[in-house]
Design a protein around this motif. Structure first.
Motif, PDB file in Angstrom:
ATOM      1  N   ALA A  26      49.645  50.460  -0.519  1.00  0.00           N
ATOM      2  CA  ALA A  26      50.697  50.673  -1.512  1.00  0.00           C
ATOM      3  C   ALA A  26      51.248  52.095  -1.435  1.00  0.00           C
ATOM      4  CB  ALA A  26      50.160  50.389  -2.911  1.00  0.00           C
ATOM      5  N   LEU A  27      50.380  53.072  -1.218  1.00  0.00           N
ATOM      6  CA  LEU A  27      50.832  54.458  -1.096  1.00  0.00           C
ATOM      7  C   LEU A  27      51.726  54.631   0.130  1.00  0.00           C
ATOM      8  CD1 LEU A  27      47.523  56.342  -1.986  1.00  0.00           C
ATOM      9  CD2 LEU A  27      49.633  56.360  -3.330  1.00  0.00           C
ATOM     10  N   THR A  28      51.320  54.042   1.244  1.00  0.00           N
ATOM     11  CA  THR A  28      52.115  54.149   2.464  1.00  0.00           C
ATOM     12  C   THR A  28      53.477  53.492   2.287  1.00  0.00           C
ATOM     13  OG1 THR A  28      50.127  54.187   3.848  1.00  0.00           O
ATOM     14  CG2 THR A  28      52.195  53.572   4.912  1.00  0.00           C
ATOM     15  N   GLN A  29      53.503  52.334   1.669  1.00  0.00           N
ATOM     16  CA  GLN A  29      54.761  51.607   1.509  1.00  0.00           C
ATOM     17  C   GLN A  29      55.702  52.298   0.522  1.00  0.00           C
ATOM     18  OE1 GLN A  29      53.392  47.667   0.435  1.00  0.00           O
ATOM     19  NE2 GLN A  29      53.178  47.030   2.569  1.00  0.00           N
ATOM     20  N   ALA A  30      55.159  52.811  -0.563  1.00  0.00           N
ATOM     21  CA  ALA A  30      56.004  53.451  -1.578  1.00  0.00           C
ATOM     22  C   ALA A  30      56.386  54.871  -1.182  1.00  0.00           C
ATOM     23  CB  ALA A  30      55.288  53.458  -2.924  1.00  0.00           C
ATOM     24  N   GLY A  31      55.523  55.537  -0.416  1.00  0.00           N
ATOM     25  CA  GLY A  31      55.797  56.904  -0.008  1.00  0.00           C
ATOM     26  C   GLY A  31      55.477  57.911  -1.099  1.00  0.00           C
ATOM     27  N   VAL A  59      54.596  63.029   3.010  1.00  0.00           N
ATOM     28  CA  VAL A  59      53.423  63.149   3.874  1.00  0.00           C
ATOM     29  C   VAL A  59      52.899  61.779   4.282  1.00  0.00           C
ATOM     30  CG1 VAL A  59      51.115  64.140   4.076  1.00  0.00           C
ATOM     31  CG2 VAL A  59      52.857  65.327   2.754  1.00  0.00           C
ATOM     32  N   PHE A  60      53.032  60.777   3.415  1.00  0.00           N
ATOM     33  CA  PHE A  60      52.545  59.437   3.747  1.00  0.00           C
ATOM     34  C   PHE A  60      53.340  58.805   4.888  1.00  0.00           C
ATOM     35  CE2 PHE A  60      51.166  59.088  -0.944  1.00  0.00           C
ATOM     36  CZ  PHE A  60      49.942  59.657  -0.659  1.00  0.00           C
ATOM     37  N   ALA A  61      54.538  59.314   5.163  1.00  0.00           N
ATOM     38  CA  ALA A  61      55.316  58.810   6.294  1.00  0.00           C
ATOM     39  C   ALA A  61      54.829  59.401   7.607  1.00  0.00           C
ATOM     40  CB  ALA A  61      56.797  59.131   6.101  1.00  0.00           C
ATOM     41  N   ALA A  62      54.081  60.499   7.517  1.00  0.00           N
ATOM     42  CA  ALA A  62      53.602  61.176   8.720  1.00  0.00           C
ATOM     43  C   ALA A  62      52.138  60.890   9.014  1.00  0.00           C
ATOM     44  CB  ALA A  62      53.802  62.686   8.581  1.00  0.00           C
ATOM     45  N   LEU A  63      51.354  60.690   7.961  1.00  0.00           N
ATOM     46  CA  LEU A  63      49.910  60.522   8.117  1.00  0.00           C
ATOM     47  C   LEU A  63      49.414  59.412   7.204  1.00  0.00           C
ATOM     48  CD1 LEU A  63      48.868  64.286   7.887  1.00  0.00           C
ATOM     49  CD2 LEU A  63      48.865  62.910   9.977  1.00  0.00           C
ATOM     50  N   ALA A  96      57.263  67.745  -6.072  1.00  0.00           N
ATOM     51  CA  ALA A  96      57.717  66.433  -6.532  1.00  0.00           C
ATOM     52  C   ALA A  96      57.222  65.305  -5.638  1.00  0.00           C
ATOM     53  CB  ALA A  96      59.243  66.399  -6.607  1.00  0.00           C
ATOM     54  N   HIS A  97      56.670  65.650  -4.482  1.00  0.00           N
ATOM     55  CA  HIS A  97      56.077  64.666  -3.571  1.00  0.00           C
ATOM     56  C   HIS A  97      54.550  64.772  -3.545  1.00  0.00           C
ATOM     57  CE1 HIS A  97      60.226  64.353  -2.186  1.00  0.00           C
ATOM     58  NE2 HIS A  97      59.899  63.274  -1.508  1.00  0.00           N
ATOM     59  N   GLY A  98      53.963  65.412  -4.540  1.00  0.00           N
ATOM     60  CA  GLY A  98      52.510  65.452  -4.651  1.00  0.00           C
ATOM     61  C   GLY A  98      51.818  66.485  -3.785  1.00  0.00           C
ATOM     62  N   THR A  99      52.571  67.383  -3.163  1.00  0.00           N
ATOM     63  CA  THR A  99      51.979  68.371  -2.260  1.00  0.00           C
ATOM     64  C   THR A  99      51.361  69.529  -3.044  1.00  0.00           C
ATOM     65  OG1 THR A  99      53.438  67.852  -0.410  1.00  0.00           O
ATOM     66  CG2 THR A  99      52.514  70.069  -0.461  1.00  0.00           C
ATOM     67  N   VAL A 100      50.153  69.934  -2.646  1.00  0.00           N
ATOM     68  CA  VAL A 100      49.489  71.085  -3.261  1.00  0.00           C
ATOM     69  C   VAL A 100      49.158  72.165  -2.238  1.00  0.00           C
ATOM     70  CG1 VAL A 100      48.525  69.671  -5.116  1.00  0.00           C
ATOM     71  CG2 VAL A 100      47.170  70.083  -3.044  1.00  0.00           C
ATOM     72  N   ALA A 101      49.380  71.881  -0.947  1.00  0.00           N
ATOM     73  CA  ALA A 101      49.114  72.865   0.105  1.00  0.00           C
ATOM     74  C   ALA A 101      49.994  72.563   1.306  1.00  0.00           C
ATOM     75  CB  ALA A 101      47.642  72.846   0.520  1.00  0.00           C
ATOM     76  N   VAL A 102      50.338  73.611   2.047  1.00  0.00           N
ATOM     77  CA  VAL A 102      51.086  73.449   3.289  1.00  0.00           C
ATOM     78  C   VAL A 102      50.264  74.044   4.421  1.00  0.00           C
ATOM     79  CG1 VAL A 102      53.334  73.477   2.167  1.00  0.00           C
ATOM     80  CG2 VAL A 102      52.345  75.624   2.974  1.00  0.00           C
TER      81      VAL A 102
END
Length: 217
Positions: free
Chosen positions: A194-199, A156-160, A115-121
């Motif tokens: 915009a991606l960083t701000q919205a998360g 992830v955008f909050a970390a990188l 739900a946060h756009g992640t496809v790999a860990v």
């Protein structure tokens, strides 16, 4: 075949943005990337999915073990007692954790990642039930040299920075696995800002192996 189009496509790896860009998916692979009009004209029989915002490569979350093996994702039925946020530290230590419970937690954690756009860990997963949950979901598992800085987060955008969050190769690498995400953010100017701000919680769709595995209601 399916064409996924958005207001703006960011291929990643420094590639130029494509306004009104689209991705053509056949099975689990990307067949073509480019302006929507060109792809639609070349493939008139393809199904079309239209998304708001910015289409990017899927995200690589660097906190695999921290989020899936060192945090408990409560069952919705436990919300009154445990809340809805992942539990760590003393709150986690107070729980009676079995391998079955770890597996169920990991499945919920994986859904939250999708739900946060992640496809790999990234990071080695040592619990068999957790690794099985991740493998069954289709999420990629990548090695990492060291533990990443900062508190573990689904965003992830909050970390990188976004450019460092995208899984490789870039989307215009035709034949690559069809793993990407769409974020409902303004596409007209400064999409990375915009991606960083919205998360990453602004994710409206996640496509994994060509399958739509998350769609925001």
């Amino acid at each position: 075949m399916t064409i996924h189009r958005a207001d703006l496509l960011l291929p990643g790896a420094g590639r130029a943005p494509v306004p009104g860009g689209a991705v053509l998916v056949a099975g689990d692979s990307i067949e073509a990337v480019g302006p929507y009009e060109e792809l639609a004209a070349a493939h008139p029989a393809a199904r079309v999915r239209r998304w708001p915002g910015v289409l990017t490569p899927g995200l690589r979350n660097p906190y695999g073990p921290e989020l899936l093996e060192r945090a408990y994702h409560p069952d919705p039925r436990e919300a009154d007692e445990l809340g809805t946020r992942p539990l760590t530290g003393a709150a986690l230590a107070a729980l009676e954790m079995t391998e079955s419970r770890w597996g169920a937690s990991a499945r919920r954690g994986v859904r939250a990642m999708l739900a946060h756009g992640t496809v790999a860990v990234a990071g080695r997963l040592r619990r068999a039930t957790v690794a099985d949950a991740v493998a069954r979901s289709g999420l990629g598992i990548e090695p990492r040299a060291t533990a990443p800085p900062g508190p573990p987060t689904l965003d992830v955008f909050a970390a990188l920075p976004p450019e460092e969050s995208f899984a490789l190769p870039p989307l215009d690498f035709e034949g690559r696995q069809a793993d990407f995400a769409v974020f409902d953010v303004p596409a007209a100017t400064a999409p990375y800002t915009a991606l960083t701000q919205a998360g990453a919680a602004s994710c409206v769709a996640t496509i994994l192996d060509g399958r739509l595995v998350h769609r925001r209601a």
